[in-house]
Motif scaffolding. Structure first.
Motif, PDB file in Angstrom:
ATOM      1  N   ALA A   1       0.681  -1.234  -0.149  1.00 56.80           N
ATOM      2  CA  ALA A   1      -0.197   0.047  -0.475  1.00 56.80           C
ATOM      3  C   ALA A   1       0.617   1.198   0.218  1.00 56.80           C
ATOM      4  N   VAL A   2       0.641   1.787  -1.136  1.00 56.92           N
ATOM      5  CA  VAL A   2       1.762   2.850  -1.184  1.00 56.92           C
ATOM      6  C   VAL A   2       0.367   4.398  -0.822  1.00 56.92           C
ATOM      7  N   PHE A   3       1.119   5.395   0.054  1.00 53.81           N
ATOM      8  CA  PHE A   3      -0.325   6.482   1.235  1.00 53.81           C
ATOM      9  C   PHE A   3       0.789   7.418   1.046  1.00 53.81           C
ATOM     10  N   GLY A   4       2.200   7.824   0.132  1.00 57.80           N
ATOM     11  CA  GLY A   4       2.341   8.772   0.235  1.00 57.80           C
ATOM     12  C   GLY A   4       3.252   9.483  -0.546  1.00 57.80           C
ATOM     13  N   LYS A   5       4.117  10.031  -0.724  1.00 54.41           N
ATOM     14  CA  LYS A   5       5.208  10.871  -1.356  1.00 54.41           C
ATOM     15  C   LYS A   5       6.385  11.493  -1.477  1.00 54.41           C
ATOM     16  N   VAL A   6       8.096  11.332  -1.463  1.00 52.83           N
ATOM     17  CA  VAL A   6       8.200  12.613  -0.968  1.00 52.83           C
ATOM     18  C   VAL A   6       8.633  13.750  -2.088  1.00 52.83           C
ATOM     19  N   THR A   7       7.980  15.359  -1.242  1.00 52.81           N
ATOM     20  CA  THR A   7       8.162  16.297  -1.658  1.00 52.81           C
ATOM     21  C   THR A   7       9.217  16.942  -1.733  1.00 52.81           C
ATOM     22  N   GLU A   8       9.710  16.734  -1.432  1.00 57.40           N
ATOM     23  CA  GLU A   8      11.551  16.871  -0.180  1.00 57.40           C
ATOM     24  C   GLU A   8      12.179  16.871  -0.324  1.00 57.40           C
ATOM     25  N   GLY A   9      14.102  16.367  -0.233  1.00 58.10           N
ATOM     26  CA  GLY A   9      14.669  15.511  -0.158  1.00 58.10           C
ATOM     27  C   GLY A   9      15.070  14.525  -0.660  1.00 58.10           C
ATOM     28  N   MET A  10      14.607  13.953  -1.957  1.00 62.24           N
ATOM     29  CA  MET A  10      14.429  12.992  -2.398  1.00 62.24           C
ATOM     30  C   MET A  10      15.852  12.980  -2.848  1.00 62.24           C
ATOM     31  N   ASP A  11      17.054  13.927  -3.211  1.00 62.90           N
ATOM     32  CA  ASP A  11      18.424  13.437  -2.564  1.00 62.90           C
ATOM     33  C   ASP A  11      19.214  13.137  -1.685  1.00 62.90           C
ATOM     34  N   VAL A  12      18.595  12.901  -0.495  1.00 62.09           N
ATOM     35  CA  VAL A  12      19.078  12.534   0.565  1.00 62.09           C
ATOM     36  C   VAL A  12      18.209  11.114   0.367  1.00 62.09           C
ATOM     37  N   VAL A  13      17.376  10.820  -0.350  1.00 65.88           N
ATOM     38  CA  VAL A  13      16.681   9.183   0.101  1.00 65.88           C
ATOM     39  C   VAL A  13      17.809   8.710  -1.089  1.00 65.88           C
ATOM     40  N   ASP A  14      18.510   9.443  -1.812  1.00 63.97           N
ATOM     41  CA  ASP A  14      19.615   8.756  -3.035  1.00 63.97           C
ATOM     42  C   ASP A  14      20.704   8.678  -2.865  1.00 63.97           C
ATOM     43  N   LYS A  15      21.196   8.952  -1.699  1.00 69.12           N
ATOM     44  CA  LYS A  15      22.081   9.450  -0.654  1.00 69.12           C
ATOM     45  C   LYS A  15      22.189   8.213   0.301  1.00 69.12           C
ATOM     46  N   ILE A  16      20.771   7.654   1.082  1.00 67.52           N
ATOM     47  CA  ILE A  16      20.513   6.463   1.571  1.00 67.52           C
ATOM     48  C   ILE A  16      20.289   4.949   0.432  1.00 67.52           C
ATOM     49  N   ARG A  17      20.200   5.157  -0.391  1.00 69.10           N
ATOM     50  CA  ARG A  17      20.812   4.439  -0.933  1.00 69.10           C
ATOM     51  C   ARG A  17      21.929   3.377  -1.846  1.00 69.10           C
ATOM     52  N   ALA A  18      22.614   4.415  -1.367  1.00 68.98           N
ATOM     53  CA  ALA A  18      23.907   4.297  -2.271  1.00 68.98           C
ATOM     54  C   ALA A  18      24.861   4.418  -0.519  1.00 68.98           C
ATOM     55  N   VAL A  19      24.519   4.207   0.192  1.00 73.43           N
ATOM     56  CA  VAL A  19      25.620   3.426   1.277  1.00 73.43           C
ATOM     57  C   VAL A  19      25.836   2.361   1.237  1.00 73.43           C
ATOM     58  N   PRO A  20      27.115   1.875   1.811  1.00 67.99           N
ATOM     59  CA  PRO A  20      27.446   0.402   1.988  1.00 67.99           C
ATOM     60  C   PRO A  20      26.624  -0.225   2.417  1.00 67.99           C
ATOM     61  N   THR A  21      26.483  -1.592   2.685  1.00 70.31           N
ATOM     62  CA  THR A  21      25.358  -2.487   2.842  1.00 70.31           C
ATOM     63  C   THR A  21      26.309  -3.920   3.404  1.00 70.31           C
TER      64      THR A  21
END
Length: 196
Positions: free
Chosen positions: A152-172
């Motif tokens: 279930a989708v219930f929202g959307k990022v309106t500001e800070g997608m660059d931050v989300v992209d930083k998170i997705r790029a972290v080593p795991t």
């Protein structure tokens, strides 16, 4: 001469208090600010399409559930997931019962959208959520079956997608039984309702 100075001083003090106080704007779609260790993410919620999910998410935000938790599952070309674990990978239990899955609301798991995380049980979502970092069509509702119900989708990022992209790029790596855990914790320091 002193009287105007005192009045002016009081006016400055009042203005300082007014500007320093956190205010929640009313009207429009609900908005939540997720302050993270990598920057701020603002999300707009869709109560018209996902009323149960939005009410549930806002309740967890208001009670401070997300404060201090991490994005514990990060997959670069899929999504970033949070809302359940501390940086020590200890689960913060959900205080509310699981909610009804609203994946049949017409919203798609496209890049930048927020969706409720769940187990293989259709109606099992509680506090955990994820942000899609690419279009994940295979997560969309296809049928009212356990295999086809979707997320279930219930929202959307309106500001800070660059931050989300930083998170997705972290080593795991692995942490005990958990996979895809950031090697350096990405923390949600504070989640706040900024518009209701």
């Amino acid at each position: 001469m002193r009287k105007p100075l005192i009045v002016a001083g009081m006016m400055l003090l009042c203005c300082g208090i007014a500007f320093g106080a956190q205010t929640v704007r009313k009207g429009g779609k609900p908005m939540v600010l997720l302050e993270t260790s990598l920057g701020a993410i603002k999300v707009e919620l869709y109560p018209d399409k996902a009323p149960v999910s939005v009410k549930n998410f806002l309740a967890y935000v208001k009670e401070g559930h997300y404060d201090g938790l991490i994005f514990h599952r990060v997959i670069r070309d899929f999504m970033v997931q949070g809302g359940g674990f501390t940086k020590e990978m200890k689960e913060r239990g959900s205080k509310r019962p699981p909610i009804r899955n609203e994946a049949d609301n017409g919203l798609k798991n496209d890049r930048g959208t927020l969706a409720m995380a769940r187990t293989s049980v259709v109606d099992s979502a509680t506090a955990q959520f994820f942000i899609n970092v690419v279009n994940n069509d295979f997560l969309n509702h296809r049928a009212k079956t356990p295999q086809g119900y979707g997320y279930a989708v219930f929202g959307k990022v309106t500001e800070g997608m660059d931050v989300v992209d930083k998170i997705r790029a972290v080593p795991t790596g692995n942490s005990g039984m958990f996979q895809d855990v950031p090697l350096q914790p990405v923390t949600i320091t504070k989640a706040t309702v900024v518009q209701e």
